[in-house]
Design a protein around this motif. Structure first.
Motif, mmCIF file in Angstrom:
data_model
loop_
_atom_site.group_PDB
_atom_site.id
_atom_site.type_symbol
_atom_site.label_atom_id
_atom_site.label_comp_id
_atom_site.label_asym_id
_atom_site.label_seq_id
_atom_site.Cartn_x
_atom_site.Cartn_y
_atom_site.Cartn_z
ATOM 1 N N THR A 1 -101.043 -19.773 -17.876
ATOM 2 C CA THR A 1 -101.365 -19.936 -16.017
ATOM 3 C C THR A 1 -99.638 -20.121 -15.327
ATOM 4 O O THR A 1 -99.401 -19.526 -14.789
ATOM 5 N N LEU A 2 -99.690 -21.604 -15.831
ATOM 6 C CA LEU A 2 -98.815 -22.412 -15.562
ATOM 7 C C LEU A 2 -96.860 -21.482 -15.599
ATOM 8 O O LEU A 2 -96.452 -21.625 -14.269
ATOM 9 N N ALA A 3 -97.031 -21.314 -16.704
ATOM 10 C CA ALA A 3 -95.725 -20.220 -16.592
ATOM 11 C C ALA A 3 -95.793 -19.154 -15.785
ATOM 12 O O ALA A 3 -94.429 -19.062 -15.425
ATOM 13 N N ALA A 4 -96.680 -18.305 -15.671
ATOM 14 C CA ALA A 4 -96.950 -16.984 -14.417
ATOM 15 C C ALA A 4 -96.925 -17.530 -12.911
ATOM 16 O O ALA A 4 -95.589 -17.086 -12.207
ATOM 17 N N VAL A 5 -97.354 -18.863 -12.766
ATOM 18 C CA VAL A 5 -96.950 -19.438 -10.981
ATOM 19 C C VAL A 5 -95.857 -20.260 -10.980
ATOM 20 O O VAL A 5 -96.009 -21.389 -10.100
ATOM 21 N N ALA A 6 -95.502 -20.698 -12.152
ATOM 22 C CA ALA A 6 -94.687 -22.060 -12.002
ATOM 23 C C ALA A 6 -93.299 -21.639 -11.188
ATOM 24 O O ALA A 6 -93.304 -20.889 -10.595
ATOM 25 N N GLY A 7 -92.590 -23.113 -10.370
ATOM 26 C CA GLY A 7 -92.100 -23.191 -9.272
ATOM 27 C C GLY A 7 -92.218 -23.678 -7.723
ATOM 28 O O GLY A 7 -93.402 -23.270 -7.920
ATOM 29 N N THR B 1 -92.879 -20.278 -5.585
ATOM 30 C CA THR B 1 -93.988 -19.092 -6.794
ATOM 31 C C THR B 1 -95.362 -18.833 -6.037
ATOM 32 O O THR B 1 -95.752 -18.090 -5.376
ATOM 33 N N PRO B 2 -96.273 -20.102 -5.944
ATOM 34 C CA PRO B 2 -97.469 -19.557 -5.337
ATOM 35 C C PRO B 2 -97.649 -19.237 -4.098
ATOM 36 O O PRO B 2 -98.431 -18.826 -3.489
ATOM 37 N N LEU B 3 -96.945 -19.939 -2.852
ATOM 38 C CA LEU B 3 -97.020 -19.123 -1.935
ATOM 39 C C LEU B 3 -95.866 -17.757 -1.238
ATOM 40 O O LEU B 3 -97.064 -16.720 -1.018
ATOM 41 N N ILE B 4 -95.291 -17.057 -2.151
ATOM 42 C CA ILE B 4 -95.020 -15.995 -2.804
ATOM 43 C C ILE B 4 -96.395 -14.968 -2.743
ATOM 44 O O ILE B 4 -96.699 -13.804 -1.845
ATOM 45 N N LEU B 5 -97.055 -15.649 -4.185
ATOM 46 C CA LEU B 5 -98.151 -15.337 -4.578
ATOM 47 C C LEU B 5 -99.242 -15.124 -3.908
ATOM 48 O O LEU B 5 -99.937 -14.112 -3.860
ATOM 49 N N LEU C 1 -86.180 -17.036 -3.947
ATOM 50 C CA LEU C 1 -87.061 -15.527 -4.382
ATOM 51 C C LEU C 1 -86.323 -14.576 -5.388
ATOM 52 O O LEU C 1 -87.340 -14.161 -5.769
ATOM 53 N N SER C 2 -85.453 -14.301 -5.104
ATOM 54 C CA SER C 2 -85.090 -13.263 -6.116
ATOM 55 C C SER C 2 -85.220 -13.701 -7.404
ATOM 56 O O SER C 2 -86.199 -12.341 -8.991
#
Length: 132
Positions: free
Chosen positions: A35-41, A44-48, A74-75
């Motif tokens: 899960t952390l790998a998917a939303v890391a950075g 990333t959570p704000l983009i999600l 962003l890219s």
């Protein structure tokens, strides 16, 4: 060792065996690491969050919604979310090329995680004893 869960499900989380905990240069096997790998950075959570609000967006719409975010970041984050199967990239042929990103069902499944993060942040922000 067990961990307390957040959200609606209650009870201890199972441990990940040491063999599931891997160095950062390998694919994770522990569910929390995955899960952390998917939303890391940082962004990333704000983009999600933006995708959870609207299901799809163009690069320009995301850039306008998050003006402090650099084009490079962003890219990079869009590529990360695409590689994780959280969003899909759809390119429409023609000139200029049009690209839309859409939230996948796999990405939609992260909604309870984002709500838990929102709730925790709200409670922490509203706690007078919390150091700012």
């Amino acid at each position: 060792m067990t961990h307390q869960t957040v959200g609606h499900e209650r009870g201890p989380l199972a441990d990940c065996p040491d063999t599931a905990l891997v160095p950062p240069d390998r694919d994770p096997h522990c569910p929390i690491d995955i899960t952390l790998a998917a939303v890391a950075g940082r962004w990333t959570p704000l983009i999600l969050r933006e995708f959870l609000r609207r299901d799809e967006a163009t690069y320009s719409e995301l850039s306008a919604a998050l003006p402090a975010l650099s084009d490079k970041v962003l890219s990079d984050r869009l590529a990360q979310l695409t590689n994780a199967g959280v969003i899909e990239r759809h390119r429409t042929p023609g000139w200029p090329p049009r690209v839309r990103y859409t939230l996948t069902p796999h990405g939609r499944a992260l909604e309870p995680v984002m709500h838990a993060m929102w709730n925790w942040g709200t409670k922490t922000n509203n706690n007078p004893g919390h150091p700012a």
